[in-house]
Design a protein around this motif. Structure first.
Motif, PDB file in Angstrom:
ATOM      1  N   PHE A   1       0.829  -1.213   0.000  1.00  0.00           N
ATOM      2  CA  PHE A   1       0.000   0.000   0.000  1.00  0.00           C
ATOM      3  C   PHE A   1       0.863   1.263   0.000  1.00  0.00           C
ATOM      4  CE2 PHE A   1      -2.189   3.401   2.330  1.00  0.00           C
ATOM      5  CZ  PHE A   1      -3.308   3.550   1.525  1.00  0.00           C
ATOM      6  N   VAL A   2       1.942   1.254   0.776  1.00  0.00           N
ATOM      7  CA  VAL A   2       2.835   2.414   0.849  1.00  0.00           C
ATOM      8  C   VAL A   2       3.474   2.693  -0.513  1.00  0.00           C
ATOM      9  CG1 VAL A   2       4.987   3.306   1.836  1.00  0.00           C
ATOM     10  CG2 VAL A   2       3.318   2.156   3.306  1.00  0.00           C
ATOM     11  N   PHE A   3       4.032   1.643  -1.138  1.00  0.00           N
ATOM     12  CA  PHE A   3       4.671   1.808  -2.441  1.00  0.00           C
ATOM     13  C   PHE A   3       3.644   2.135  -3.528  1.00  0.00           C
ATOM     14  CE2 PHE A   3       8.295  -0.366  -0.477  1.00  0.00           C
ATOM     15  CZ  PHE A   3       9.335   0.381  -0.993  1.00  0.00           C
ATOM     16  N   LEU A   4       2.438   1.585  -3.419  1.00  0.00           N
ATOM     17  CA  LEU A   4       1.380   1.867  -4.383  1.00  0.00           C
ATOM     18  C   LEU A   4       1.026   3.345  -4.361  1.00  0.00           C
ATOM     19  CD1 LEU A   4      -0.761   0.315  -6.282  1.00  0.00           C
ATOM     20  CD2 LEU A   4      -2.333   0.685  -4.391  1.00  0.00           C
ATOM     21  N   SER A   5       0.851   3.903  -3.189  1.00  0.00           N
ATOM     22  CA  SER A   5       0.483   5.308  -3.054  1.00  0.00           C
ATOM     23  C   SER A   5       1.578   6.226  -3.592  1.00  0.00           C
ATOM     24  CB  SER A   5       0.209   5.642  -1.582  1.00  0.00           C
ATOM     25  OG  SER A   5      -0.826   4.819  -1.075  1.00  0.00           O
ATOM     26  N   PHE A   6       2.830   5.922  -3.233  1.00  0.00           N
ATOM     27  CA  PHE A   6       3.952   6.754  -3.682  1.00  0.00           C
ATOM     28  C   PHE A   6       4.130   6.682  -5.190  1.00  0.00           C
ATOM     29  CE2 PHE A   6       8.433   6.624  -5.022  1.00  0.00           C
ATOM     30  CZ  PHE A   6       8.782   7.952  -4.799  1.00  0.00           C
ATOM     31  N   SER A   7       4.149   5.466  -5.737  1.00  0.00           N
ATOM     32  CA  SER A   7       4.418   5.296  -7.166  1.00  0.00           C
ATOM     33  C   SER A   7       3.313   5.873  -8.027  1.00  0.00           C
ATOM     34  CB  SER A   7       4.621   3.812  -7.497  1.00  0.00           C
ATOM     35  OG  SER A   7       3.478   3.050  -7.151  1.00  0.00           O
ATOM     36  N   ALA A   8       2.059   5.780  -7.565  1.00  0.00           N
ATOM     37  CA  ALA A   8       0.941   6.332  -8.339  1.00  0.00           C
ATOM     38  C   ALA A   8       1.064   7.845  -8.450  1.00  0.00           C
ATOM     39  CB  ALA A   8      -0.381   5.957  -7.682  1.00  0.00           C
ATOM     40  N   ASP A   9       1.361   8.499  -7.337  1.00  0.00           N
ATOM     41  CA  ASP A   9       1.491   9.951  -7.331  1.00  0.00           C
ATOM     42  C   ASP A   9       2.656  10.396  -8.214  1.00  0.00           C
ATOM     43  OD1 ASP A   9       0.619  12.549  -5.971  1.00  0.00           O
ATOM     44  OD2 ASP A   9       2.764  12.529  -5.529  1.00  0.00           O
ATOM     45  N   ARG A  10       3.792   9.699  -8.094  1.00  0.00           N
ATOM     46  CA  ARG A  10       4.968  10.068  -8.880  1.00  0.00           C
ATOM     47  C   ARG A  10       4.787   9.746 -10.363  1.00  0.00           C
ATOM     48  NH1 ARG A  10       9.099  13.636  -7.657  1.00  0.00           N
ATOM     49  NH2 ARG A  10      10.850  13.227  -9.083  1.00  0.00           N
ATOM     50  N   LEU A  11       4.063   8.665 -10.676  1.00  0.00           N
ATOM     51  CA  LEU A  11       3.782   8.306 -12.064  1.00  0.00           C
ATOM     52  C   LEU A  11       2.998   9.405 -12.756  1.00  0.00           C
ATOM     53  CD1 LEU A  11       3.559   6.370 -14.512  1.00  0.00           C
ATOM     54  CD2 LEU A  11       1.558   5.363 -13.395  1.00  0.00           C
ATOM     55  N   ILE A  12       1.966   9.913 -12.092  1.00  0.00           N
ATOM     56  CA  ILE A  12       1.150  10.972 -12.678  1.00  0.00           C
ATOM     57  C   ILE A  12       1.979  12.223 -12.913  1.00  0.00           C
ATOM     58  CG2 ILE A  12      -0.819  12.500 -12.282  1.00  0.00           C
ATOM     59  CD1 ILE A  12      -1.505   9.570 -12.958  1.00  0.00           C
ATOM     60  N   ALA A  13       2.782  12.596 -11.927  1.00  0.00           N
ATOM     61  CA  ALA A  13       3.601  13.803 -12.035  1.00  0.00           C
ATOM     62  C   ALA A  13       4.652  13.678 -13.142  1.00  0.00           C
ATOM     63  CB  ALA A  13       4.272  14.097 -10.699  1.00  0.00           C
ATOM     64  N   SER A  14       5.348  12.547 -13.184  1.00  0.00           N
ATOM     65  CA  SER A  14       6.414  12.367 -14.174  1.00  0.00           C
ATOM     66  C   SER A  14       5.859  12.220 -15.592  1.00  0.00           C
ATOM     67  CB  SER A  14       7.274  11.151 -13.820  1.00  0.00           C
ATOM     68  OG  SER A  14       6.487   9.979 -13.724  1.00  0.00           O
ATOM     69  N   SER A  15       4.748  11.495 -15.745  1.00  0.00           N
ATOM     70  CA  SER A  15       4.161  11.325 -17.083  1.00  0.00           C
ATOM     71  C   SER A  15       3.586  12.641 -17.601  1.00  0.00           C
ATOM     72  CB  SER A  15       3.084  10.241 -17.061  1.00  0.00           C
ATOM     73  OG  SER A  15       2.037  10.577 -16.171  1.00  0.00           O
ATOM     74  N   ALA A  16       3.003  13.447 -16.710  1.00  0.00           N
ATOM     75  CA  ALA A  16       2.489  14.755 -17.110  1.00  0.00           C
ATOM     76  C   ALA A  16       3.642  15.674 -17.504  1.00  0.00           C
ATOM     77  CB  ALA A  16       1.691  15.371 -15.966  1.00  0.00           C
ATOM     78  N   THR A  17       4.752  15.595 -16.779  1.00  0.00           N
ATOM     79  CA  THR A  17       5.932  16.400 -17.107  1.00  0.00           C
ATOM     80  C   THR A  17       6.508  15.981 -18.455  1.00  0.00           C
ATOM     81  OG1 THR A  17       6.446  16.640 -14.743  1.00  0.00           O
ATOM     82  CG2 THR A  17       8.219  17.106 -16.311  1.00  0.00           C
TER      83      THR A  17
ATOM     84  N   LEU B   1       5.783   3.061 -13.047  1.00  0.00           N
ATOM     85  CA  LEU B   1       4.761   2.129 -13.526  1.00  0.00           C
ATOM     86  C   LEU B   1       5.085   0.710 -13.087  1.00  0.00           C
ATOM     87  CD1 LEU B   1       2.201   1.683 -15.193  1.00  0.00           C
ATOM     88  CD2 LEU B   1       3.642   1.486 -17.229  1.00  0.00           C
ATOM     89  N   VAL B   2       6.372   0.339 -13.168  1.00  0.00           N
ATOM     90  CA  VAL B   2       6.797  -0.995 -12.721  1.00  0.00           C
ATOM     91  C   VAL B   2       6.559  -1.156 -11.214  1.00  0.00           C
ATOM     92  CG1 VAL B   2       8.781  -2.525 -12.415  1.00  0.00           C
ATOM     93  CG2 VAL B   2       8.484  -1.282 -14.569  1.00  0.00           C
ATOM     94  N   ILE B   3       6.911  -0.125 -10.439  1.00  0.00           N
ATOM     95  CA  ILE B   3       6.700  -0.176  -8.985  1.00  0.00           C
ATOM     96  C   ILE B   3       5.211  -0.248  -8.667  1.00  0.00           C
ATOM     97  CG2 ILE B   3       6.973   1.085  -6.815  1.00  0.00           C
ATOM     98  CD1 ILE B   3       9.560   2.248  -7.896  1.00  0.00           C
ATOM     99  N   LEU B   4       4.404   0.493  -9.436  1.00  0.00           N
ATOM    100  CA  LEU B   4       2.956   0.487  -9.231  1.00  0.00           C
ATOM    101  C   LEU B   4       2.379  -0.913  -9.420  1.00  0.00           C
ATOM    102  CD1 LEU B   4       0.367   2.370  -8.883  1.00  0.00           C
ATOM    103  CD2 LEU B   4       0.245   2.328 -11.368  1.00  0.00           C
ATOM    104  N   LEU B   5       2.770  -1.572 -10.507  1.00  0.00           N
ATOM    105  CA  LEU B   5       2.262  -2.915 -10.801  1.00  0.00           C
ATOM    106  C   LEU B   5       2.782  -3.936  -9.787  1.00  0.00           C
ATOM    107  CD1 LEU B   5       2.662  -2.908 -14.699  1.00  0.00           C
ATOM    108  CD2 LEU B   5       0.606  -2.430 -13.361  1.00  0.00           C
ATOM    109  N   THR B   6       4.056  -3.813  -9.411  1.00  0.00           N
ATOM    110  CA  THR B   6       4.643  -4.742  -8.446  1.00  0.00           C
ATOM    111  C   THR B   6       4.006  -4.599  -7.072  1.00  0.00           C
ATOM    112  OG1 THR B   6       6.755  -4.638  -9.644  1.00  0.00           O
ATOM    113  CG2 THR B   6       6.793  -5.536  -7.406  1.00  0.00           C
ATOM    114  N   SER B   7       3.807  -3.364  -6.637  1.00  0.00           N
ATOM    115  CA  SER B   7       3.219  -3.137  -5.314  1.00  0.00           C
ATOM    116  C   SER B   7       1.765  -3.585  -5.255  1.00  0.00           C
ATOM    117  CB  SER B   7       3.326  -1.657  -4.929  1.00  0.00           C
ATOM    118  OG  SER B   7       2.708  -0.822  -5.888  1.00  0.00           O
TER     119      SER B   7
END
Length: 329
Positions: A15-31, A178-184
């Motif tokens: 859950f911890v890694f899911l929350s972090f990776s999702a937030d960072r994925l959105i920010a990095s992909s938007a950038t 994205l990899v961390i999101l799927l793994t978590s």
């Protein structure tokens, strides 16, 4: 460490890694989208939507290879139901969404047509190789449409919370997150399944609840992270793109790999109607938002979807889950 503590640790850490990776994925992909001067919505409908659908595709392919094609179809349909009935509804209830006009004019109609085509092919209670090939061909056409649209979509002028990183780093971080999101998400599902087994819950109940929710965790995490950052287009694009991918890709696999498939009657009498109902209600919400804005003479390109619509979607979803639970008992 005993089995209970190991499963609980996996659930918590996931859950911890899911929350972090999702937030960072959105920010990095938007950038990354900003650096490339392409639409954030396009990134949502491709990188985020297709990427977060990887768990469904993996489950579908594995199940079909092992001769469990029914599980593949059920996983695809169930994920679509969860994406609209839970992911979109929770996002709207968390914060009313502003949907860009392009989704109402182009993306939602594509989803509606895709859903009707899929339902039509499955109405006879079978999913033959030819029908699977038709669905997969539809996915190819959709990908070509996305490739064409990127040439005509440009970065949004609105001020959003972008990262101060280079294009190369933004692309690399998007892939890593994205990899961390799927793994978590997989780690969370494993922990939840183990806890359910320890508690004495049946495998069937686990499959209909934990696994179904687990494969939709990436979409839910990514959509909520997007809404929190004010990137409503990514939230909506993730669900639309993921649902189209599930219908044209995930459901097609069992027909192609399993040499055709006979569908269980529950899919025709329960799951397909619920998926169609949720998709229709979502369309009605979008049309109401357009009508309301035109009535007030508002000329902006985005339309607000109210919390009332989100509540209605959630009620339909809860009723559907209650019906499944009661049929098991």
């Amino acid at each position: 460490m005993n089995a209970f503590l190991l499963a609980l640790s996996a659930l918590t850490l996931g859950f911890v890694f899911l929350s972090f990776s999702a937030d960072r994925l959105i920010a990095s992909s938007a950038t990354f989208a900003k650096h490339c001067n392409i639409s954030i919505a396009f990134i949502g409908m491709t990188v985020v939507a297709f990427g977060t659908s990887a768990p469904e595709l993996l489950v579908s392919a594995t199940a079909a290879i092992n001769g469990a094609g029914e599980l593949s179809v059920g996983n695809g349909l169930g994920s679509n139901i969860i994406n609209i009935g839970l992911v979109i509804s929770v996002c709207i209830l968390f914060k009313p969404l502003f949907v860009h006009s392009r989704f109402i004019r182009r993306e939602y109609p594509i989803l509606a047509i895709t859903m009707m085509l899929s339902c039509l092919l499955m109405l006879n209670g079978k999913l033959a190789i030819v029908e699977g090939a038709i669905l997969l061909s539809g996915l190819l056409v959709y990908c070509l449409y996305l490739a064409y649209s990127v040439k005509h979509e440009h970065s949004e002028p609105e001020e959003l919370d972008f990262l101060n990183i280079s294009k190369a780093r933004a692309a690399l971080e998007s892939i890593i997150m994205l990899v961390i999101l799927l793994t978590s998400s997989k780690l969370m599902v494993w922990g939840a399944v183990e806890l359910a087994v320890i508690a004495g819950i049946s495998e069937l109940t686990i499959g209909l609840t934990v696994i179904a929710f687990g494969t939709s965790l990436p979409e839910l995490a990514a959509a909520l992270a997007a809404v929190k950052r004010g990137m409503h287009d990514i939230a909506f694009a993730t669900v639309i793109g993921s649902n189209i991918f599930n219908l044209l890709g995930v459901i097609a696999f069992p027909a192609l790999i399993d040499d055709g498939l006979t569908l269980p009657p529950q899919i025709l009498s329960r799951d397909l109607p619920v998926m169609a109902l949720l998709t229709a209600v979502l369309g009605g919400m979008l049309m109401f938002a357009v009508a309301k804005q035109r009535f007030t003479s508002n000329t902006t390109a985005s339309y607000q979807v109210s919390r009332v619509g989100g509540g209605l979607l959630l009620i339909i979803f809860i009723t559907y889950m209650w019906y499944i639970a009661s049929s098991i008992v």
